[in-house]
Design a protein around this motif. Sequence first.
Motif, short mmCIF file in Angstrom:
data_model
loop_
_atom_site.label_atom_id
_atom_site.label_comp_id
_atom_site.label_asym_id
_atom_site.label_seq_id
_atom_site.Cartn_x
_atom_site.Cartn_y
_atom_site.Cartn_z
N ARG A 160 0.83 -1.21 0.00
CA ARG A 160 0.00 0.00 0.00
C ARG A 160 0.87 1.26 0.00
O ARG A 160 0.68 2.17 -0.81
CB ARG A 160 -0.93 0.00 1.21
CG ARG A 160 -1.89 1.19 1.22
CD ARG A 160 -2.63 1.32 2.54
NE ARG A 160 -3.66 2.35 2.43
CZ ARG A 160 -4.16 3.01 3.47
NH1 ARG A 160 -3.71 2.76 4.69
NH2 ARG A 160 -5.09 3.92 3.30
N TYR A 161 1.82 1.32 0.92
CA TYR A 161 2.68 2.50 1.00
C TYR A 161 3.54 2.65 -0.25
O TYR A 161 3.79 3.77 -0.72
CB TYR A 161 3.57 2.42 2.24
CG TYR A 161 2.81 2.57 3.54
CD1 TYR A 161 1.95 3.63 3.74
CD2 TYR A 161 2.96 1.65 4.58
CE1 TYR A 161 1.25 3.78 4.93
CE2 TYR A 161 2.27 1.80 5.77
CZ TYR A 161 1.40 2.86 5.94
OH TYR A 161 0.71 3.00 7.12
N GLY A 162 3.98 1.53 -0.82
CA GLY A 162 4.77 1.60 -2.04
C GLY A 162 3.97 2.18 -3.20
O GLY A 162 4.48 2.98 -3.99
N ARG A 163 2.71 1.78 -3.30
CA ARG A 163 1.86 2.31 -4.37
C ARG A 163 1.56 3.79 -4.15
O ARG A 163 1.61 4.59 -5.08
CB ARG A 163 0.57 1.50 -4.45
CG ARG A 163 0.79 0.08 -4.96
CD ARG A 163 -0.51 -0.72 -5.05
NE ARG A 163 -0.27 -2.06 -5.62
CZ ARG A 163 -1.21 -2.96 -5.85
NH1 ARG A 163 -2.48 -2.67 -5.58
NH2 ARG A 163 -0.90 -4.14 -6.36
N MET A 164 1.27 4.16 -2.92
CA MET A 164 0.94 5.56 -2.64
C MET A 164 2.15 6.47 -2.81
O MET A 164 2.00 7.65 -3.16
CB MET A 164 0.39 5.69 -1.21
CG MET A 164 -1.00 5.09 -1.03
SD MET A 164 -1.63 5.33 0.66
CE MET A 164 -1.87 7.12 0.67
N PRO A 174 1.97 11.89 -6.49
CA PRO A 174 0.92 12.60 -5.74
C PRO A 174 -0.48 12.07 -6.06
O PRO A 174 -1.32 11.99 -5.16
CB PRO A 174 1.09 14.05 -6.19
CG PRO A 174 2.55 14.17 -6.50
CD PRO A 174 2.90 12.85 -7.14
N PHE A 175 -0.75 11.71 -7.32
CA PHE A 175 -2.08 11.18 -7.64
C PHE A 175 -2.31 9.83 -6.96
O PHE A 175 -3.39 9.56 -6.45
CB PHE A 175 -2.28 11.06 -9.15
CG PHE A 175 -3.70 10.77 -9.54
CD1 PHE A 175 -4.61 11.81 -9.67
CD2 PHE A 175 -4.14 9.47 -9.75
CE1 PHE A 175 -5.94 11.56 -10.00
CE2 PHE A 175 -5.46 9.21 -10.09
CZ PHE A 175 -6.37 10.26 -10.22
N ALA A 176 -1.30 8.99 -6.96
CA ALA A 176 -1.42 7.70 -6.27
C ALA A 176 -1.63 7.92 -4.77
O ALA A 176 -2.42 7.22 -4.14
CB ALA A 176 -0.17 6.85 -6.51
N ALA A 182 -4.17 15.33 -11.26
CA ALA A 182 -3.85 14.60 -12.48
C ALA A 182 -3.29 15.53 -13.56
O ALA A 182 -2.32 15.19 -14.25
CB ALA A 182 -5.09 13.88 -13.00
N ALA A 183 -3.89 16.71 -13.69
CA ALA A 183 -3.41 17.66 -14.70
C ALA A 183 -1.98 18.08 -14.43
O ALA A 183 -1.14 18.10 -15.34
CB ALA A 183 -4.34 18.88 -14.73
N ARG A 184 -1.68 18.41 -13.18
CA ARG A 184 -0.32 18.83 -12.84
C ARG A 184 0.66 17.68 -13.06
O ARG A 184 1.79 17.88 -13.52
CB ARG A 184 -0.26 19.31 -11.39
CG ARG A 184 -1.13 20.52 -11.13
CD ARG A 184 -1.13 20.92 -9.66
NE ARG A 184 -0.11 21.92 -9.37
CZ ARG A 184 0.78 21.85 -8.39
NH1 ARG A 184 0.78 20.80 -7.60
NH2 ARG A 184 1.64 22.82 -8.19
N GLU A 185 0.23 16.46 -12.74
CA GLU A 185 1.10 15.31 -12.91
C GLU A 185 1.36 15.02 -14.39
O GLU A 185 2.41 14.50 -14.77
CB GLU A 185 0.46 14.08 -12.24
CG GLU A 185 1.45 13.03 -11.82
CD GLU A 185 0.89 12.15 -10.73
OE1 GLU A 185 0.61 10.99 -11.01
OE2 GLU A 185 0.73 12.65 -9.59
N ASN A 186 0.41 15.39 -15.24
CA ASN A 186 0.56 15.21 -16.68
C ASN A 186 1.36 16.34 -17.33
O ASN A 186 1.49 16.39 -18.55
CB ASN A 186 -0.80 15.10 -17.36
CG ASN A 186 -1.50 13.79 -17.05
OD1 ASN A 186 -0.98 12.96 -16.32
ND2 ASN A 186 -2.68 13.60 -17.60
N ASP A 228 1.79 16.40 1.16
CA ASP A 228 1.49 15.18 1.91
C ASP A 228 2.22 13.97 1.32
O ASP A 228 2.70 13.10 2.05
CB ASP A 228 -0.01 14.93 1.93
CG ASP A 228 -0.77 15.94 2.78
OD1 ASP A 228 -0.13 16.70 3.53
OD2 ASP A 228 -2.02 15.97 2.68
N HIS A 229 2.28 13.93 0.00
CA HIS A 229 3.02 12.86 -0.67
C HIS A 229 4.49 12.89 -0.27
O HIS A 229 5.11 11.85 -0.02
CB HIS A 229 2.85 13.00 -2.18
CG HIS A 229 3.71 12.08 -2.98
ND1 HIS A 229 4.81 12.51 -3.69
CD2 HIS A 229 3.66 10.73 -3.17
CE1 HIS A 229 5.38 11.49 -4.29
NE2 HIS A 229 4.70 10.40 -3.99
#
Length: 449
Positions: free
Chosen positions: A57-61, A65-67, A140-144, A430-431
């Motif tokens: 879970r922590y690895g995926r998160m 930031p979106f994850a 999502a937009a910022r991550e893209n 937070d990420h």
Amino acid sequence: MTTPGTAADRARRGRTARRTVPRSAHAGWVPSVGRPDPVAVLERQGRDRLPELLPIRYGRMAGSPFAFLRGAAAVMAADLAAQPHTGLTVQLCGDAHLLNFGLYASPERTLLFDLNDFDETFPGPFEWDVKRLAVSVAVAARENGHPDTGAQRAALESVTAYRTAMRRLARLGELDVWYTRVDADRLLPLAGSAHDRRRVEATLGRARRRTSLRAFAKLTEVVDGRRRIVHDPPLLEPAGTADMAALRKIFSDYRSTLSEERRHLLDRYRFVDAARKVVGVGSVGLRCFLVLLAGRDTDDPLFLQIKEARQSVLEEHLPHGPYTHPGHRVVCGQRLLQAANDTFLGWMSGPQGRAFYWRQLRDMKGSADVAAMGPDELRSYARLCGTALARAHARSGDRVAIAGYLGGADTFDRAVADFALSYARQTVADHACLGAAVAAGVVTAAPGV
């Protein structure tokens, strides 16, 4: 959740709510002085989950930031609860981010677009879902790689679509609203270029092929002459002897929560095998199993997923709801919010009093590739999600009062879009906190699993 009175009375109630929470008051985000540490919130959530799966879970998160946002519904719920709210209650999805919308098949085999995750569903103020959707669009937009102005504009599109759809639905009769649905063909107009259109058509094609029969070929093998679910640790592992016995018992209990004709259909299948499965981001660590059933013969498979249901992340922040069983809460929320429901959706209690719900594993389910979307496509997709969210809320809440609150101007839209961009920055912070906790050894992460 619909207030008595004429339509005019209900619309007036919505406009009156502006006195308590003006539409412009939704703008901006400033963390409260006593804001809980986000990693501490996640650790508290993990106390009763399977500890060996928490690093996944922590690895995926920690991946992005979106994850992180996907797995941090509890963090955002606490933040939303610290703000004033309208008091205009609907059955919330509770986790209405972009990837919790998608494709699935109706019982009539029509491909629909709708909300598709209800683990956190609970009655609450309508704007909480709207804000989580808008934030997910901005993140999502910022991550893209879109600029902040583009991220805010995309978030704005989702909220405007919600408002305009809600105002349209407020003018319809009850049955018209109840039978409203968003057909999957609405995805095709999102594609501006020929390349984007081919990608959307491929998404629709993959969804139509995602059936139990296709899963059967991918997820099973023959061992000693018997069909078994494949062993793919740690994501898919055979159920132990104790788990298998418990699953056979709760399979019988689950049957009793289905309507009579659906029990008759289920009785045509026999139990073949079961395995423990790891799913999602926020759900990792919850007990989840895949059950293989066979119908007329072994080439007539049905895969059901049984998933643990816990208290919604919203419950500690809102008045008591009508549900005493978490699985019942999830099933009722899904039946209320979705335009059409899974034939095998049901719930029951398992070993040690744990709550579970059942549904089909794959029934023409599919999701958009948000990470590959350019600015135009993301804005179009955000509009579609906002429209679908309004349809869901209109079934459960007082759509006339909500439309009265929202009004014809874009005041609410712009305020929530401003909040979304501000909270997107909070999500990045937070990420980073989670990344620092992993680096310091506070939590253990298993990336790439």
